[in-house]
Design a protein around this motif. Sequence first.
Motif: not given
Lengths: 206, 206
Positions: B1-4, B6-8, B40, B43-44, B47, B183-185
Amino acid sequence: MPKGVPERGSIPDDGLTTRQRRQQPVLAIHTGTGKGKSTAAFGMAMRAWNQGFDIGVFQFVKSAKWRVGEETALRALGDAHLASGIGGPVEWHKMGEGWSWIRKHGDDADHAEAAREGWAEIARRLASERHRFYLLDEFTYPLKWGWIEVSEVVEALRARPGNQHVVITGRDAPPELIAAADLVTEMTKIKHPMDAGRKGQRGIEW
Amino acid sequence: MPKGVPERGSIPDDGLTTRQRRQQPVLAIHTGTGKGKSTAAFGMAMRAWNQGFDIGVFQFVKSAKWRVGEETALRALGDAHLASGIGGPVEWHKMGEGWSWIRKHGDDADHAEAAREGWAEIARRLASERHRFYLLDEFTYPLKWGWIEVSEVVEALRARPGNQHVVITGRDAPPELIAAADLVTEMTKIKHPMDAGRKGQRGIEW
């Protein structure tokens, strides 16, 4: 979207009527590295609530801060059930704050033990048909880390009586669990704003 | 899950503060052939509701029967907002029953025209910042079928003022839309009970 038409094969030769086949318990798994695994599970909980199902949510995460929106909304739906009889009742239990059914609230330093306690309670509830819809959020992690035996979980799920639906979320669902499931969806990230260094958005991420 | 984190790459050189980066509008797409795309997204919406956002749901489907659980639950949350001020307001509009803002309710025989009317209204709402969170359910289909111009949609989304989040669901999201998204899932089916000839389950499928 599903129209009730089997995609492969034809009607199974199981001696069941269509009505009976609509009343079978479902074990669903949302796995993969993308977003939406838990979010889709909470969306399913909304549907279950609307059917009047008794809902039990069990969060296997240390910190629950990312689910505050879902928790507030589902609790509001549970309150609406109590106040006006619509939908179903909702229970929400968190490992991260000490499981709600345990009186003593320690610091939960031993997360493995806390996870095992959580699973033991869920197994008891399944055996006694306590809920109709179970959401085991991020339950794949204690399985992955070896805190809980996968074979024990699969056995308890296979043996569960009645018509209890169970949805399990988290990355790296173990193969034995996938084999036992009826519905498995993998969420794959194609593009994520954090790749571009963007921060999580209020109302989107939590 | 996102922890804030950046992945790249690292923090972008965009001159924005972390706080500013947390207040950016998100365009999210849930696509793929698996389940959970709409679920989903709903679900968003839970939130977003919890954040007090004004929510607009627009269903681009002929029959709305598969979303009755989500609709009842989200409307109950909208009622809870009206009654006690928690969460945000919720509007729900369906193409299949004639868009709610149109007085005459015809038989909607011309689905292409109905879809275009729906999009035109959404474009007006985006321009006037009517909602904070838009759910365009199954909106990829009228795009795929050529009923609505993808370039026009992308332009209106790119030009939308303020901080309006938009979530679009459906299979076969067009490449231009994916390119414009943050954001694309992709939801991929690994296993589905209907493969074995099982029927949709009440409280699970609807």
